[in-house]
Design an enzyme around this catalytic site. Structure first.
Site, PDB file in Angstrom:
ATOM      1  N   TRP A  75       1.092  -1.049  -0.240  1.00  0.00           N
ATOM      2  CA  TRP A  75      -0.352   0.192  -0.275  1.00  0.00           C
ATOM      3  C   TRP A  75       0.796   0.984  -0.234  1.00  0.00           C
ATOM      4  O   TRP A  75       0.238   2.071  -0.778  1.00  0.00           O
ATOM      5  CB  TRP A  75      -0.995   0.112   0.992  1.00  0.00           C
ATOM      6  CG  TRP A  75      -1.807  -1.654   1.239  1.00  0.00           C
ATOM      7  CD1 TRP A  75      -2.194  -2.437   1.851  1.00  0.00           C
ATOM      8  CD2 TRP A  75      -2.812  -1.759   0.117  1.00  0.00           C
ATOM      9  NE1 TRP A  75      -3.229  -3.316   1.117  1.00  0.00           N
ATOM     10  CE2 TRP A  75      -3.645  -2.373   0.278  1.00  0.00           C
ATOM     11  CE3 TRP A  75      -3.142  -0.802  -0.953  1.00  0.00           C
ATOM     12  CZ2 TRP A  75      -4.691  -3.504  -0.705  1.00  0.00           C
ATOM     13  CZ3 TRP A  75      -4.405  -0.804  -1.900  1.00  0.00           C
ATOM     14  CH2 TRP A  75      -5.257  -2.275  -1.569  1.00  0.00           C
ATOM     15  N   ASP A 100      -1.775   6.483   6.398  1.00  0.00           N
ATOM     16  CA  ASP A 100      -3.251   6.177   5.396  1.00  0.00           C
ATOM     17  C   ASP A 100      -3.344   4.511   6.904  1.00  0.00           C
ATOM     18  O   ASP A 100      -2.363   3.842   7.662  1.00  0.00           O
ATOM     19  CB  ASP A 100      -2.146   5.048   4.447  1.00  0.00           C
ATOM     20  CG  ASP A 100      -3.145   3.885   4.236  1.00  0.00           C
ATOM     21  OD1 ASP A 100      -4.220   3.844   4.937  1.00  0.00           O
ATOM     22  OD2 ASP A 100      -2.476   3.417   3.026  1.00  0.00           O
ATOM     23  N   LYS A 154     -12.568  -1.640   7.359  1.00  0.00           N
ATOM     24  CA  LYS A 154     -12.049  -2.569   7.923  1.00  0.00           C
ATOM     25  C   LYS A 154     -12.981  -2.383   9.080  1.00  0.00           C
ATOM     26  O   LYS A 154     -13.239  -3.165   9.950  1.00  0.00           O
ATOM     27  CB  LYS A 154     -10.536  -2.669   7.971  1.00  0.00           C
ATOM     28  CG  LYS A 154      -9.510  -3.216   6.448  1.00  0.00           C
ATOM     29  CD  LYS A 154      -8.863  -2.254   6.666  1.00  0.00           C
ATOM     30  CE  LYS A 154      -8.289  -2.383   5.169  1.00  0.00           C
ATOM     31  NZ  LYS A 154      -8.693  -3.506   4.156  1.00  0.00           N
TER      32      LYS A 154
END
Ligand SMILES: Cc1ncc(COP(=O)(O)O)c(C=O)c1O
Length: 362
Positions: A103, A173, A197
């Site tokens: 990511w 992030d 999530k």
């Protein structure tokens, strides 16, 4: 499937059962309005109440200072990968990125479209099996910002400290660990995460951005891709994903009801202790490839002695009501995602299964 499984999916992921039950009860006729929530205008009073409540609950639960705006956007964290440099990085300017996995790399790729990227640290050479420590960071004094991924969903690593970046704003992030533990939000210039999530279903992305960064946004970008638009319009510039925001609000209500983020952190620590304890107790069969100081409390990755046994483990676990345990396709192995909504009881069901499986196949 007649009943719910223990759902270890990495995202979208398991949601608290009381929230699902509330959604079901509310569905055809929300608060006696004669409509489902998803059928209402995003300009209506019932919608606005939910919108404001979601933001104020997030602020209260995570102690988000008034200096930081809470935005509810679309496009997922992947859009933020581009929107951050598009707004904050001008040609010739530099941004530091800490590279801790897939990511981070995606965020770096987008930033390179807009300015100069310097890699402050990377664990690439070691298969992303750890996160750099403060002393590993090679920070650029005149960078516009430092970008990090606090929890690495695929590699199963997590930062257990907040890097000190001096006067340079820190952007994180937090897609896979947002609101999983108390944090000093004032240390961050910006935090972002898709809700799917820890906070609800997919479709809404939470962005927490400090005033001074909003003030620095570049002019001339498309309206939808400018933070200033969403700050000025309170995230209602266009049609917001109303249903996702409504579920986000229910999840936040639930988090408050069970004791807030301190209680959630306690449960997450207990889950981590149980799972990592199982590897340590059965280290001849299960192997965690992550360095001990970097182990994630959200995505726990592990390997078995060979890939055939891993396939068998996943299949037998699924048959026993433990789902979503297949590691990310890029790395293989097993991954148990144990976000906020996964109770300790689910983790214990997994470690009991692990014991049985190792006993039969070890
Ligand atoms: C750490 C991290 N960042 C970014 C993303 C991408 O998020 P999205 O699918 O919301 O764009 C993910 C998705 O799993 C992630 O785990």
């Amino acid at each position: 499937m007649a009943h719910r499984i223990w759902n270890f999916n990495a995202g979208p992921a398991t949601l608290p059962l009381p929230v699902l039950e509330r959604i079901k009860a509310d569905l055809p006729n929300f608060n006696n309005t004669g409509m489902a929530f998803m059928e209402m205008s995003h300009r209506s009073k019932p919608y606005d109440e939910v919108h404001q409540a979601a933001k104020s609950l997030a602020r209260e639960l995570w102690n988000i200072p008034e200096s930081h705006h809470i935005l509810l956007l679309q496009g997922g964290a992947s859009t933020q990968f581009a929107m951050i440099p598009m707004n904050l990085l001008r040609e010739g300017q530099k941004a530091d990125y800490i590279n801790t996995g897939t990511w981070s790399k995606k965020a770096i790729k987008e930033a390179k479209l807009f300015g100069e990227v310097t890699i402050a640290a990377s664990s690439d050479e070691d298969n992303f099996s750890y996160v750099p420590t403060q002393s590993d960071l090679n920070l650029t004094a005149d960078a516009e910002y430092v970008h990090m991924t606090t929890n690495n969903t695929i590699a199963g690593t997590q930062f257990h400290y907040t890097p000190d970046t001096g006067k340079v704003p820190l952007i994180a992030d937090m897609s896979s660990d947002i609101m999983s533990r108390p944090l000093d939000i004032s240390k961050f210039g910006m935090i972002y995460a898709g809700a799917q999530k820890n906070l609800g279903p997919s479709g809404v992305t939470m962005v927490i951005i400090r005033d001074d960064l909003v003030a620095k946004c570049k002019e001339g970008n498309p309206t939808m891709f400018t933070y200033t638009t969403h700050v000025d319009k309170d995230s209602l510039f266009n049609t917001i994903p109303t249903y996702s925001v409504y579920i986000l609000k229910l999840v936040l209500d639930y988090m408050k009801e069970i004791g807030g983020i301190a209680a959630i952190e306690k449960e997450n620590n207990a889950k981590g202790k149980t799972l990592y304890g199982a590897f340590d107790a059965m280290s001849d069969f299960y192997r965690c490839p992550v360095r001990e100081d970097s182990r994630s409390l959200m995505n726990v990755v592990f390997r078995l002695p060979n890939e055939d046994l891993e396939k068998q483990f996943i299949a037998e676990a699924a048959a026993a009501g433990l789902g979503g345990l297949k590691g990310h396709r890029s790395v293989g192995g097993i991954r148990a995602s144990v976000y906020n909504a996964m109770p300790l009881e689910g983790v214990k069901a997994l470690t009991n299964f692990m014991k049985d499986f190792a006993g039969k196949n070890g």
